[in-house]
Design a protein around this motif. Structure first.
Motif, PDB file in Angstrom:
ATOM      1  N   ASP A  14       0.668  -1.345  -0.192  1.00  0.00           N
ATOM      2  CA  ASP A  14      -0.373  -0.048   0.097  1.00  0.00           C
ATOM      3  C   ASP A  14       0.771   1.365  -0.351  1.00  0.00           C
ATOM      4  OD1 ASP A  14      -2.470  -1.940   0.222  1.00  0.00           O
ATOM      5  OD2 ASP A  14      -2.516  -1.116   2.139  1.00  0.00           O
ATOM      6  N   ASP A  18       0.638   4.087  -2.611  1.00  0.00           N
ATOM      7  CA  ASP A  18       1.020   5.295  -2.332  1.00  0.00           C
ATOM      8  C   ASP A  18       1.890   5.962  -2.799  1.00  0.00           C
ATOM      9  OD1 ASP A  18      -1.748   5.138  -1.774  1.00  0.00           O
ATOM     10  OD2 ASP A  18      -0.651   5.200   0.548  1.00  0.00           O
ATOM     11  N   ARG A  21       1.464   6.542  -6.818  1.00  0.00           N
ATOM     12  CA  ARG A  21       0.649   8.214  -6.780  1.00  0.00           C
ATOM     13  C   ARG A  21       0.867   9.192  -6.919  1.00  0.00           C
ATOM     14  NH1 ARG A  21      -3.405   5.136  -7.935  1.00  0.00           N
ATOM     15  NH2 ARG A  21      -5.313   6.985  -7.636  1.00  0.00           N
ATOM     16  N   ARG A  22       2.246   9.715  -4.867  1.00  0.00           N
ATOM     17  CA  ARG A  22       2.764  10.555  -5.123  1.00  0.00           C
ATOM     18  C   ARG A  22       3.202  11.993  -5.841  1.00  0.00           C
ATOM     19  NH1 ARG A  22       2.266   8.535  -0.206  1.00  0.00           N
ATOM     20  NH2 ARG A  22       4.373   8.472  -0.149  1.00  0.00           N
ATOM     21  N   SER A  30      -3.551  14.478 -12.526  1.00  0.00           N
ATOM     22  CA  SER A  30      -4.816  14.813 -11.624  1.00  0.00           C
ATOM     23  C   SER A  30      -4.842  13.315 -10.762  1.00  0.00           C
ATOM     24  CB  SER A  30      -5.627  15.290 -11.926  1.00  0.00           C
ATOM     25  OG  SER A  30      -6.547  14.601 -12.959  1.00  0.00           O
ATOM     26  N   ASP A  31      -5.576  13.370  -9.394  1.00  0.00           N
ATOM     27  CA  ASP A  31      -6.022  11.773  -9.086  1.00  0.00           C
ATOM     28  C   ASP A  31      -7.185  12.220  -8.681  1.00  0.00           C
ATOM     29  OD1 ASP A  31      -5.649   9.551  -7.769  1.00  0.00           O
ATOM     30  OD2 ASP A  31      -3.773   9.916  -6.393  1.00  0.00           O
ATOM     31  N   ASP A  32      -7.745  11.299  -8.725  1.00  0.00           N
ATOM     32  CA  ASP A  32      -8.898  11.285  -8.051  1.00  0.00           C
ATOM     33  C   ASP A  32      -9.571  10.052  -7.314  1.00  0.00           C
ATOM     34  OD1 ASP A  32      -9.426   8.696  -9.814  1.00  0.00           O
ATOM     35  OD2 ASP A  32     -11.351   9.616 -11.128  1.00  0.00           O
ATOM     36  N   GLY A  33      -8.363   9.513  -6.881  1.00  0.00           N
ATOM     37  CA  GLY A  33      -8.310   8.493  -5.835  1.00  0.00           C
ATOM     38  C   GLY A  33      -8.321   6.985  -7.295  1.00  0.00           C
ATOM     39  N   VAL A  34      -8.822   6.630  -7.978  1.00  0.00           N
ATOM     40  CA  VAL A  34      -8.837   5.710  -8.661  1.00  0.00           C
ATOM     41  C   VAL A  34      -7.821   5.798 -10.132  1.00  0.00           C
ATOM     42  CG1 VAL A  34     -10.296   4.612  -9.891  1.00  0.00           C
ATOM     43  CG2 VAL A  34     -11.458   4.998  -7.946  1.00  0.00           C
ATOM     44  N   THR A  56      -3.880   3.420 -14.371  1.00  0.00           N
ATOM     45  CA  THR A  56      -4.920   3.290 -13.067  1.00  0.00           C
ATOM     46  C   THR A  56      -3.639   1.974 -12.512  1.00  0.00           C
ATOM     47  OG1 THR A  56      -6.952   3.441 -14.242  1.00  0.00           O
ATOM     48  CG2 THR A  56      -6.922   1.862 -12.407  1.00  0.00           C
TER      49      THR A  56
END
Length: 78
Positions: A14, A18, A21-22, A30-34, A56
């Motif tokens: 995890d 993360d 993603r960062r 941009s990151d919408d969480g998915v 993704t």
């Protein structure tokens, strides 16, 4: 006897997701969480283009590559 890991494998994976993603958000995605959406620069025949891509991170990441979809290549592709 082997030492007991301080962090479980699930938590470590995890954290790796993360971190990835960062890193992309730091590069303007941009990151919408998915889905992460951003610009990837590419060149051909001495011209430079900006493609818009969606990335993704599926459950098997980082053991498998992320899913990458080209939303707009930024130029006509023949």
């Amino acid at each position: 006897m082997a030492d007991t890991p301080k962090v479980s494998l699930g938590v470590a994976l995890d954290e790796e997701r993360d971190s990835f993603r960062r890193a992309l958000v730091d590069r303007g995605f941009s990151d919408d969480g998915v889905v992460l959406r951003g610009i990837v620069e590419w060149s051909h025949d001495r011209s430079t283009y900006n493609a818009t891509v969606d990335i993704t991170l599926e459950q098997n990441f980082p053991f498998a590559p992320p899913k990458v979809e080209i939303v707009d290549p930024g130029a006509a592709i023949d």
